[in-house]
Design an enzyme around this catalytic site. Structure first.
Site, PDB file in Angstrom:
ATOM      1  N   SER A  87       4.027  83.095  95.319  1.00 13.62           N
ATOM      2  CA  SER A  87       3.936  81.792  94.661  1.00 13.62           C
ATOM      3  C   SER A  87       2.644  81.086  95.080  1.00 13.62           C
ATOM      4  CB  SER A  87       5.187  80.970  94.969  1.00 13.62           C
ATOM      5  OG  SER A  87       5.283  79.856  94.115  1.00 13.62           O
ATOM      6  N   ASP A 142       9.281  83.396  84.521  1.00 11.14           N
ATOM      7  CA  ASP A 142       8.340  82.593  85.290  1.00 11.14           C
ATOM      8  C   ASP A 142       7.455  81.836  84.313  1.00 11.14           C
ATOM      9  OD1 ASP A 142       6.320  81.512  86.829  1.00 11.14           O
ATOM     10  OD2 ASP A 142       5.849  83.369  87.888  1.00 11.14           O
ATOM     11  N   HIS A 154      10.975  83.627  89.094  1.00 10.83           N
ATOM     12  CA  HIS A 154      10.037  83.152  90.102  1.00 10.83           C
ATOM     13  C   HIS A 154      10.830  82.839  91.378  1.00 10.83           C
ATOM     14  CE1 HIS A 154       6.154  80.973  91.046  1.00 10.83           C
ATOM     15  NE2 HIS A 154       6.933  80.569  92.027  1.00 10.83           N
TER      16      HIS A 154
END
Length: 302
Positions: free
Chosen positions: A154, A246, A276
């Site tokens: 991330s 995502d 995600h």
């Protein structure tokens, strides 16, 4: 394909712990909830200890994971996720123990400064300074820093992309490998249809980015938005992992293709049915598969 049943169950558990969207809660509350919900590590590691590394801002804590007493192991600097505003050294403790053991690498996990208290480029500056420190072959690391890479998930993936650019441009040694999981490369939601109902929604993305920097000129800088870089050559071997669900997926995959076109070895893998945040949650079967892929990639390139 539909979101995997394991991920559906995980999302439901997270929403029980945090019934509001991230952007709807006070930041200090979100940070505290994340700390309280972090699972204690269960995997043994040969050695784990913290080091204070000098930086331009004072110092940064680096947590070192050593899988054995060997002193010739490659070294991977790891940058945790959390939207540039959340997360700490405990966030991925269990995951990094597993990665160090399975890959046979020394891992240096960086406690970089967080926004909004320390907006861009503070966190990246910390990462760059630790990278330079690692290059010196510190006695605490006791690894082979001629085989040095960076990785993260991330926001940590975003910082890893940016670190590779700055290390190249500032003559600090290009990472041998760059391992990223859903690291955003520009501050835009490329897949708004996917930013609904998951762990990361469209509003959360904007909330995180505004804390990191709301300055449009800074957002256009390559070290803030790596996709803005015009020269992507000489940036190491890249493993780019994305998740089907995502809201920043396509932008990251476009960047991976540009990296490959610029001559870098690139492995791009989308994990269908995943969201995600899945990468470090080893109770998910696809996270374990991604761990195996990461280990194989490190063995090949680092």
């Amino acid at each position: 394909m539909p979101l995997s049943p394991e991920s559906v169950a995980f999302v439901e558990a997270v929403k029980r712990a945090m019934p509001l969207a991230l952007s709807e809660m006070p930041l200090h509350t979100t940070r505290e909830v994340m700390r309280k919900t972090a699972l204690p590590p269960t995997t043994e590691i040969f050695q784990r200890f913290d080091v204070q590394v000098p930086t331009r801002a004072g110092s940064a804590t680096v947590r070192v994971y050593r899988p054995s007493e060997a002193t010739d192991l490659p070294v991977l600097m790891y940058l945790h996720g959390g939207g540039f505003a959340l997360g700490d050294l405990d966030m991925h403790d269990e995951y990094l123990r597993n990665l160090a053991n399975a890959a046979g690498v020394v891992i240096a996990s960086v406690d970089y400064r967080l926004a909004p208290e320390y907006p861009y480029p503070a966190g990246l500056d910390d990462c760059v300074d630790v990278w330079g420190w690692l290059q010196t072959g510190s006695a605490e690391i006791r690894g082979d820093v001629s085989r040095l890479g960076v990785g993260g998930d991330s926001a940590g993936g975003s910082l890893s992309f940016a670190l590779a650019l700055r290390a190249r441009d500032e003559g600090l040694g290009v990472p041998k490998v760059v391992v990223t999981a859903y690291g955003t490369t520009e501050m835009r939601v490329s897949n708004p249809e996917l930013g609904v109902g998951g762990l990361l929604i469209n509003e959360d993305c904007e909330w995180f980015w505004d804390m990191y920097t709301s300055d449009s000129a800074q957002r256009a800088e390559p070290y803030c938005s790596p996709a803005a870089a015009t020269d992507l050559s000489n940036l190491g071997a890249n493993l780019v992992i994305t998740a089907e669900y995502d809201p920043t997926r396509d932008a990251t995959e476009d960047y991976a293709r540009r990296l490959k076109s610029a001559g870098n070895p690139v492995t791009l893998t989308r994990y269908d049915g995943e969201l995600h945040g899945f990468f470090t949650i080893l109770r998910l079967s696809e996270a374990r598969r991604a761990l195996d892929q990461t280990v194989a990639f490190l063995h090949e390139h680092l």
